[in-house]
Design a protein around this motif. Structure first.
Motif, PDB file in Angstrom:
ATOM      1  N   THR A 231       0.792  -1.145   0.167  1.00  0.00           N
ATOM      2  CA  THR A 231       0.231  -0.050  -0.152  1.00  0.00           C
ATOM      3  C   THR A 231       0.774   1.338  -0.126  1.00  0.00           C
ATOM      4  OG1 THR A 231      -0.152  -0.069   2.501  1.00  0.00           O
ATOM      5  CG2 THR A 231      -1.969  -1.300   1.179  1.00  0.00           C
ATOM      6  N   THR A 232       1.806   1.087   0.755  1.00  0.00           N
ATOM      7  CA  THR A 232       2.803   2.531   0.878  1.00  0.00           C
ATOM      8  C   THR A 232       3.962   2.304   0.153  1.00  0.00           C
ATOM      9  OG1 THR A 232       3.854   1.810   2.777  1.00  0.00           O
ATOM     10  CG2 THR A 232       1.879   2.916   3.323  1.00  0.00           C
ATOM     11  N   GLY A 233       4.542   1.273  -0.383  1.00  0.00           N
ATOM     12  CA  GLY A 233       5.632   1.253  -0.908  1.00  0.00           C
ATOM     13  C   GLY A 233       6.949   1.270  -0.274  1.00  0.00           C
ATOM     14  N   SER A 234       6.889   1.368   0.902  1.00  0.00           N
ATOM     15  CA  SER A 234       8.245   1.617   1.831  1.00  0.00           C
ATOM     16  C   SER A 234       8.188   0.415   2.934  1.00  0.00           C
ATOM     17  CB  SER A 234       7.834   2.911   2.606  1.00  0.00           C
ATOM     18  OG  SER A 234       7.017   2.882   3.851  1.00  0.00           O
ATOM     19  N   LYS A 235       9.200   0.382   3.558  1.00  0.00           N
ATOM     20  CA  LYS A 235       9.777  -0.613   4.701  1.00  0.00           C
ATOM     21  C   LYS A 235      10.553   0.159   5.757  1.00  0.00           C
ATOM     22  CE  LYS A 235      13.472  -2.692   2.182  1.00  0.00           C
ATOM     23  NZ  LYS A 235      14.712  -2.316   3.197  1.00  0.00           N
ATOM     24  N   GLY A 236      10.435  -0.491   6.581  1.00  0.00           N
ATOM     25  CA  GLY A 236      11.225  -0.061   7.868  1.00  0.00           C
ATOM     26  C   GLY A 236      12.843  -0.793   7.695  1.00  0.00           C
ATOM     27  N   ASP A 237      13.573  -0.317   8.723  1.00  0.00           N
ATOM     28  CA  ASP A 237      14.961  -0.933   8.722  1.00  0.00           C
ATOM     29  C   ASP A 237      15.022  -2.242   9.558  1.00  0.00           C
ATOM     30  OD1 ASP A 237      15.958   1.100   7.136  1.00  0.00           O
ATOM     31  OD2 ASP A 237      16.442   2.295   8.826  1.00  0.00           O
ATOM     32  N   TYR A 238      14.593  -2.321  10.686  1.00  0.00           N
ATOM     33  CA  TYR A 238      14.687  -3.471  11.617  1.00  0.00           C
ATOM     34  C   TYR A 238      13.126  -3.688  12.397  1.00  0.00           C
ATOM     35  CZ  TYR A 238      19.446  -4.162  10.825  1.00  0.00           C
ATOM     36  OH  TYR A 238      20.880  -4.448  10.166  1.00  0.00           O
ATOM     37  N   PHE A 255      12.076  -0.291  13.953  1.00  0.00           N
ATOM     38  CA  PHE A 255      13.109   0.679  14.093  1.00  0.00           C
ATOM     39  C   PHE A 255      13.614   1.313  12.603  1.00  0.00           C
ATOM     40  CE2 PHE A 255      14.228  -1.681  17.762  1.00  0.00           C
ATOM     41  CZ  PHE A 255      14.705  -0.861  18.706  1.00  0.00           C
ATOM     42  N   GLU A 256      13.767   2.461  12.584  1.00  0.00           N
ATOM     43  CA  GLU A 256      14.287   3.245  11.281  1.00  0.00           C
ATOM     44  C   GLU A 256      15.835   4.037  11.858  1.00  0.00           C
ATOM     45  OE1 GLU A 256      13.923   4.469   7.566  1.00  0.00           O
ATOM     46  OE2 GLU A 256      12.759   3.116   8.546  1.00  0.00           O
ATOM     47  N   MET A 257      16.719   3.658  11.176  1.00  0.00           N
ATOM     48  CA  MET A 257      18.068   4.226  11.349  1.00  0.00           C
ATOM     49  C   MET A 257      18.203   5.630  10.342  1.00  0.00           C
ATOM     50  SD  MET A 257      17.879   0.974  12.662  1.00  0.00           S
ATOM     51  CE  MET A 257      18.192  -0.117  13.879  1.00  0.00           C
ATOM     52  N   LYS A 258      18.333   6.536  10.994  1.00  0.00           N
ATOM     53  CA  LYS A 258      18.712   7.577   9.905  1.00  0.00           C
ATOM     54  C   LYS A 258      20.440   8.446  10.308  1.00  0.00           C
ATOM     55  CE  LYS A 258      15.306   7.232   7.441  1.00  0.00           C
ATOM     56  NZ  LYS A 258      15.416   7.007   6.089  1.00  0.00           N
ATOM     57  N   TYR A 288       5.305  -0.053  18.825  1.00  0.00           N
ATOM     58  CA  TYR A 288       6.208   0.917  19.091  1.00  0.00           C
ATOM     59  C   TYR A 288       6.830   1.193  17.814  1.00  0.00           C
ATOM     60  CZ  TYR A 288       5.502   0.502  24.060  1.00  0.00           C
ATOM     61  OH  TYR A 288       4.795   0.331  25.317  1.00  0.00           O
ATOM     62  N   ALA A 289       7.290   2.513  17.519  1.00  0.00           N
ATOM     63  CA  ALA A 289       7.916   3.051  16.632  1.00  0.00           C
ATOM     64  C   ALA A 289       9.245   3.875  17.112  1.00  0.00           C
ATOM     65  CB  ALA A 289       7.320   3.822  15.599  1.00  0.00           C
ATOM     66  N   VAL A 290      10.583   3.560  16.774  1.00  0.00           N
ATOM     67  CA  VAL A 290      11.586   4.135  17.297  1.00  0.00           C
ATOM     68  C   VAL A 290      12.583   4.445  16.202  1.00  0.00           C
ATOM     69  CG1 VAL A 290      13.686   3.913  18.874  1.00  0.00           C
ATOM     70  CG2 VAL A 290      11.538   2.727  19.668  1.00  0.00           C
ATOM     71  N   LEU A 291      13.063   5.856  16.212  1.00  0.00           N
ATOM     72  CA  LEU A 291      13.809   6.387  15.073  1.00  0.00           C
ATOM     73  C   LEU A 291      15.174   6.567  15.848  1.00  0.00           C
ATOM     74  CD1 LEU A 291      14.452   7.677  12.239  1.00  0.00           C
ATOM     75  CD2 LEU A 291      13.595   9.859  13.336  1.00  0.00           C
ATOM     76  N   VAL A 292      16.248   5.683  15.462  1.00  0.00           N
ATOM     77  CA  VAL A 292      17.601   5.887  15.704  1.00  0.00           C
ATOM     78  C   VAL A 292      18.187   6.849  15.029  1.00  0.00           C
ATOM     79  CG1 VAL A 292      19.548   4.639  16.591  1.00  0.00           C
ATOM     80  CG2 VAL A 292      17.585   3.530  16.574  1.00  0.00           C
ATOM     81  N   SER A 293      18.564   7.877  15.445  1.00  0.00           N
ATOM     82  CA  SER A 293      19.075   9.083  14.508  1.00  0.00           C
ATOM     83  C   SER A 293      20.275   9.922  14.997  1.00  0.00           C
ATOM     84  CB  SER A 293      17.708  10.069  14.569  1.00  0.00           C
ATOM     85  OG  SER A 293      18.109  11.252  13.855  1.00  0.00           O
ATOM     86  N   LEU A 294      20.967  10.219  13.999  1.00  0.00           N
ATOM     87  CA  LEU A 294      22.363  11.072  14.193  1.00  0.00           C
ATOM     88  C   LEU A 294      21.977  12.416  13.452  1.00  0.00           C
ATOM     89  CD1 LEU A 294      25.107   8.689  13.511  1.00  0.00           C
ATOM     90  CD2 LEU A 294      24.428   9.722  15.747  1.00  0.00           C
ATOM     91  N   LEU A 295      20.729  12.784  13.133  1.00  0.00           N
ATOM     92  CA  LEU A 295      20.267  14.044  12.582  1.00  0.00           C
ATOM     93  C   LEU A 295      20.214  14.992  13.540  1.00  0.00           C
ATOM     94  CD1 LEU A 295      17.525  12.676  10.110  1.00  0.00           C
ATOM     95  CD2 LEU A 295      20.102  13.025   9.624  1.00  0.00           C
ATOM     96  N   GLU A 296      20.386  16.283  13.160  1.00  0.00           N
ATOM     97  CA  GLU A 296      19.999  17.399  14.121  1.00  0.00           C
ATOM     98  C   GLU A 296      21.016  17.331  15.145  1.00  0.00           C
ATOM     99  OE1 GLU A 296      15.998  19.050  14.737  1.00  0.00           O
ATOM    100  OE2 GLU A 296      15.497  17.035  13.691  1.00  0.00           O
ATOM    101  N   ALA A 297      22.323  17.362  14.950  1.00  0.00           N
ATOM    102  CA  ALA A 297      23.348  17.061  15.790  1.00  0.00           C
ATOM    103  C   ALA A 297      23.472  18.304  17.030  1.00  0.00           C
ATOM    104  CB  ALA A 297      24.629  16.991  15.245  1.00  0.00           C
ATOM    105  N   ASP A 316       1.350   7.898  17.495  1.00  0.00           N
ATOM    106  CA  ASP A 316       1.315   7.222  18.911  1.00  0.00           C
ATOM    107  C   ASP A 316       2.652   6.279  18.895  1.00  0.00           C
ATOM    108  OD1 ASP A 316      -1.239   8.281  19.640  1.00  0.00           O
ATOM    109  OD2 ASP A 316      -2.238   6.386  18.827  1.00  0.00           O
ATOM    110  N   LYS A 317       3.045   6.200  20.145  1.00  0.00           N
ATOM    111  CA  LYS A 317       3.884   5.494  20.762  1.00  0.00           C
ATOM    112  C   LYS A 317       5.400   5.361  19.721  1.00  0.00           C
ATOM    113  CE  LYS A 317       0.996   2.107  22.890  1.00  0.00           C
ATOM    114  NZ  LYS A 317       0.553   0.534  22.977  1.00  0.00           N
ATOM    115  N   MET A 318       5.728   6.768  19.731  1.00  0.00           N
ATOM    116  CA  MET A 318       6.851   7.170  19.065  1.00  0.00           C
ATOM    117  C   MET A 318       7.854   7.637  19.720  1.00  0.00           C
ATOM    118  SD  MET A 318       6.975   8.904  14.939  1.00  0.00           S
ATOM    119  CE  MET A 318       6.110   7.769  14.195  1.00  0.00           C
ATOM    120  N   TYR A 319       9.475   7.175  19.513  1.00  0.00           N
ATOM    121  CA  TYR A 319      10.262   7.765  20.357  1.00  0.00           C
ATOM    122  C   TYR A 319      11.643   8.013  19.139  1.00  0.00           C
ATOM    123  CZ  TYR A 319       7.888   6.011  24.122  1.00  0.00           C
ATOM    124  OH  TYR A 319       7.114   5.810  25.075  1.00  0.00           O
ATOM    125  N   VAL A 320      12.249   9.007  19.651  1.00  0.00           N
ATOM    126  CA  VAL A 320      13.613   9.334  19.009  1.00  0.00           C
ATOM    127  C   VAL A 320      14.788   9.264  19.819  1.00  0.00           C
ATOM    128  CG1 VAL A 320      14.825  11.043  17.589  1.00  0.00           C
ATOM    129  CG2 VAL A 320      12.248  10.994  17.117  1.00  0.00           C
TER     130      VAL A 320
END
Length: 443
Positions: A231-238, A255-258, A288-297, A316-320
């Motif tokens: 439906t969305t044509g996307s996928k997460g990382d882990y 998990f999504e790593m950026k 849950y959804a978790v964004l593991v990020s090194l953006l916006e240092a 809902d239930k999203m963390y960075v």
């Protein structure tokens, strides 16, 4: 028969056993329906209260854990600064004490020597001729003692200087260690906003997880998300999933790593990936959804480590998080899920109770239908009996009226019998008058 009083008009009337039993059945039926509705309302309120309590407790525990971790880091840095200040203060105090102590000892020795010399000079003045030799020896001894004291004082000063040098060296080493530790913490904070060297962010997270998989995550699944959404044509990382010994899912995380190179012209923001991450979480049915990020240092909000973006993003239930909090985040969410297992079991029990209540309501409805049928039949028989009783009452009333009329006739006859006398019988009847006269005469 039972005597009943109307609560509205105060009229009294009698009912037989069948009517009285019917009234009791109606009252029992109303009480049962009222009790059933009250129990259903109570069960619904308890279910809603249990759900709200479970959600608030899990949210409070997670927020408290995050606040504790943040305060622990700040407290560690503050403790190190306090220790540095304390060590400097102790070193200065120690040096001051040694200076005061040495100056006091020197003053004391000088005072004692001066007093001794003054005393000897006074003795020489009083008996110069007699004690010259003894005074000379005494002066020599005093001078020798003075020289020894002076040598001891010099040795003491040398020892003090050596001690001061050692203390300064020791405190300089400790200060250097503290500075290195502070630099380490600053470097650790700086790493929150720099690209990891020698490995990608995904490889780093996977390596960190695999280090603990055999001991801490034996029933956990942590693999790359290779299934592209239709439906969305996307996928997460882990995707992380964990089950208990009965194969019941405890927790699931998308998990999504950026990451991005420092030379990238266009700098991305974390919020640019929230919507897609939320879609992937819902598509793969993760909790849950978790964004593991090194953006916006340079963003202090994200540099604090773990940030709940559910409210600001609307998802809902999203963390960075920063990479060094990857394992910590899994552990926190996992512990919270383990703590909520009891509430899930209680909610399941409440659902089962609701099912039992539904079945109970079904049986109650069935019983109502059966009771209504029997009640209709009883009402028909009751009306028929009432009609027959009314007819019997009418017949009995007619019989009563006939009997009353008969009694009245008997009373009239008795009154006539009482009024019957010989005088009245013989009046206008000469024959009977003569016969009664003869009977009286013979008597």
């Amino acid at each position: 028969m039972h005597d009943l009083t109307c609560p509205h008009c105060g009229a009294k009337f009698k009912v037989d056993e069948s009517e009285y039993a019917s009234l009791l059945n109606q009252i029992s039926k109303q009480e049962i329906e009222q009790e059933v509705h009250e129990k259903l309302a109570t069960a619904e309120r308890e279910k809603q209260n249990a759900i709200k309590l479970a959600e608030s407790k899990v949210r409070a525990e997670l927020q408290q854990t995050l606040a504790d971790k943040e305060s622990e880091l700040q407290r560690a840095i503050s403790d190190k600064d306090s220790e540095i200040v304390k060590l400097k203060s102790q070193a200065n105090q120690k040096i001051s004490e040694l200076k005061v102590q040495n100056s006091e000892e020197l003053s004391k020795l000088q005072s004692q020597t001066a007093e001794t010399i003054a005393e000897l000079k006074s003795q020489i003045a009083s008996s110069k001729t007699e004690q010259e030799l003894a005074i000379t020896k005494a002066v020599t001894a005093i001078e020798r003692e003075r020289d020894e004291l002076q040598n001891r004082l010099n040795a003491k000063e040398t020892e003090q200087k050596l001690l001061e040098t050692n203390l300064k060296s020791q405190y300089e080493i400790e200060l250097k260690n503290k500075d290195e530790m502070i630099a380490y913490y600053k470097d650790m904070k700086a790493k929150m906003s720099t690209k990891m060297i020698g490995e990608s962010l995904e490889q780093h997270c996977e390596t960190e997880f695999n280090k603990l998989r055999p001991t801490a995550f034996q029933r956990a699944y942590f693999e790359k998300d290779n299934a592209v959404s239709k439906t969305t044509g996307s996928k997460g990382d882990y995707i992380y999933r964990e089950t208990d010994e009965h194969s019941n899912e405890i927790i699931s995380i998308m998990f999504e790593m950026k990451n991005e190179n420092e030379t990238t012209a266009t700098k991305h923001k974390n919020e640019h990936f929230f919507k897609e991450l939320d879609k992937d979480r819902r598509e793969k049915k993760c909790e849950y959804a978790v964004l593991v990020s090194l953006l916006e240092a340079d963003n202090e909000l994200y540099n604090q480590g773990i940030v709940d973006v559910s409210f600001q993003s609307g998802f809902d239930k999203m963390y960075v998080i920063r990479p060094q909090f990857f394992i910590t985040m899994i552990t926190l969410l996992r512990n919270a899920a383990l703590n909520s297992l009891q509430y899930k079991a209680e909610l399941a029990l409440i659902k089962e109770q609701n099912i039992d209540i539904t079945n109970f309501e079904g049986r109650i409805d069935k019983w109502k239908d059966s009771f209504a049928i029997n009640s209709d039949r009883a009402t028909k028989n009751f009306n028929k009996a009432i009609k027959e009783i009314e007819e019997s009452i009418k017949k009995l009333e007619n019989t009563r009226d006939a009997l009353i009329q008969t009694v009245k006739n008997f009373e009239t006859a008795n009154k006539k019998l009482d009024d019957l006398t010989i005088k009245k019988l013989t009046r206008g009847n000469p024959t009977m008058t003569e016969k009664f006269a003869e009977l009286n005469k013979n008597a």
